[in-house]
Enzyme design. Structure first.
Site, mmCIF file in Angstrom:
data_model
loop_
_atom_site.group_PDB
_atom_site.id
_atom_site.type_symbol
_atom_site.label_atom_id
_atom_site.label_comp_id
_atom_site.label_asym_id
_atom_site.label_seq_id
_atom_site.Cartn_x
_atom_site.Cartn_y
_atom_site.Cartn_z
ATOM 1 C CG HIS A 150 42.218 29.374 29.657
ATOM 2 N ND1 HIS A 150 42.067 28.219 30.398
ATOM 3 C CD2 HIS A 150 42.400 30.376 30.548
ATOM 4 C CE1 HIS A 150 42.134 28.508 31.685
ATOM 5 N NE2 HIS A 150 42.335 29.805 31.803
ATOM 6 C CG HIS B 195 40.858 35.478 21.728
ATOM 7 N ND1 HIS B 195 39.903 34.487 21.825
ATOM 8 C CD2 HIS B 195 40.838 36.143 22.913
ATOM 9 C CE1 HIS B 195 39.322 34.551 23.013
ATOM 10 N NE2 HIS B 195 39.874 35.543 23.693
ATOM 11 N N GLY C 18 40.907 42.755 42.095
ATOM 12 C CA GLY C 18 42.014 42.734 41.149
ATOM 13 C C GLY C 18 41.859 43.778 40.054
ATOM 14 C CG ASN D 76 45.245 29.937 35.875
ATOM 15 O OD1 ASN D 76 45.039 29.188 36.826
ATOM 16 N ND2 ASN D 76 45.552 31.207 36.022
ATOM 17 N NE ARG E 7 43.499 28.551 40.293
ATOM 18 C CZ ARG E 7 43.004 27.857 39.280
ATOM 19 N NH1 ARG E 7 43.482 28.053 38.063
ATOM 20 N NH2 ARG E 7 42.037 26.976 39.466
#
Length: 304
Positions: free
Chosen positions: A110, A100, A263, A112, A114
């Site tokens: 953003h 941000h 988590g 990601n 995985r």
């Protein structure tokens, strides 16, 4: 190589976290990342490294997290699209980040990447990759959108001509606020359930996406971070961040997976911005920069 190598993926992810944090810190003049190591409290063990930068001159908040957790049963968010893996033990590992910026002319971003593996005694493990990245501008610049998507397209090109259009559309469809009937931003790449290729080719694709993120984002930061802005620009930034929060708390698979699997809440919710606002029934004045965002940028198009 078709058998999954957990250690190979883990070492790549840890290195990716380091490289991204180093690149972000190089742009920041008044802040650095702090690191928290945490242990997974679920049944299987594991943990992660959370790195967060707050209160910088360039970045109000940036979080780059690594996690590797094990559990006895996949949560509902992971099995809703894969009922054949319900009830299996699992390993999940990845790097997830949200940035941000302070300047409203710099977009939020953003990313990601995985990998998940589902285990069942007496059967071969079921593995798959997922991830991607997307861009959320507050004020639109065509050259930024074109650059972002050109880098994303280049990352996909070695894997087939159909990969970028398919994952670009998936991103447009995924990062869409149904209750607002509007996109979150200008998209990028999104993929999940990737296991149709052999393991190493799938892993190579993960690396191509992960490695391209900084090349996609930092030139935009460098172009926009010193642009002068007003209080009106900041108010609109905070208003549009409300859409970001709504998506992450209502729809985001990673947020839901993290919370449902036990988590670390602080790491999961590091994606939320430090300042945000909701104004009742607000809409931009016609002909303004704010209206232009809705009219010209928050509509899926072929930027590349």
């Amino acid at each position: 190589m078709s058998e999954p190598s957990v250690e190979l993926v883990k070492q790549y992810l840890l290195d990716l976290q380091n490289r991204i944090c180093t690149a972000i810190e190089a742009e920041e003049t008044e802040g650095s990342f702090r690191e928290d190591q945490w242990n997974y409290l679920g049944s299987g063990g594991g943990g992660g490294k959370a790195r967060v930068l707050e209160g910088g001159k360039v970045f109000e908040k940036a979080g780059v997290n690594f996690s590797h957790v094990n559990g006895d049963q996949l949560p509902a968010s992971a099995t809703a699209h894969r009922p054949h893996v319900a009830g299996r033990r699992f390993q999940a590992m990845g790097v997830s980040l949200v940035i941000h910026p302070d300047n409203p002319f710099v977009p939020t971003s953003h990313a990601n990447v995985r990998m998940l593996i589902a285990h069942k005694e007496g059967e071969a493990p079921i593995w798959w990759f997922g991830g991607g990245y997307d861009l959320t501008p507050y004020y639109g610049f065509a050259e930024d959108c074109q650059h972002w998507h050109q880098v994303a397209k280049q990352a996909c090109e070695p894997f087939g001509d159909d990969v970028y259009p398919r994952y670009k559309k998936w991103c447009d469809d995924y990062f869409f606020l149904k209750h607002r009937n509007e996109p979150r931003g200008i998209g990028g790449l999104f993929y999940d359930d990737l296991n149709e290729w052999p393991f190493m080719r799938s892993f190579d694709f993960m690396q191509s996406v992960g490695d391209s993120f900084i090349n996609a984002y930092l030139p935009i930061v460098q172009r926009r971070k010193s642009m002068p802005y007003s209080g009106r620009h900041k108010r609109f930034q905070h208003y549009r961040r409300g859409r970001y929060v709504e998506f992450n708390l209502v729809y985001d698979r990673g947020t839901l997976f993290g919370l449902q699997s036990g988590g670390r809440t602080e790491s999961i919710l590091m994606s939320l911005p430090p300042y945000v606002r909701w104004d009742y029934n607000w809409s931009p004045e016609p002909g303004t920069e704010e209206a232009r965002l809705y009219e010209e940028f928050l509509t899926p198009k072929n930027w590349a």
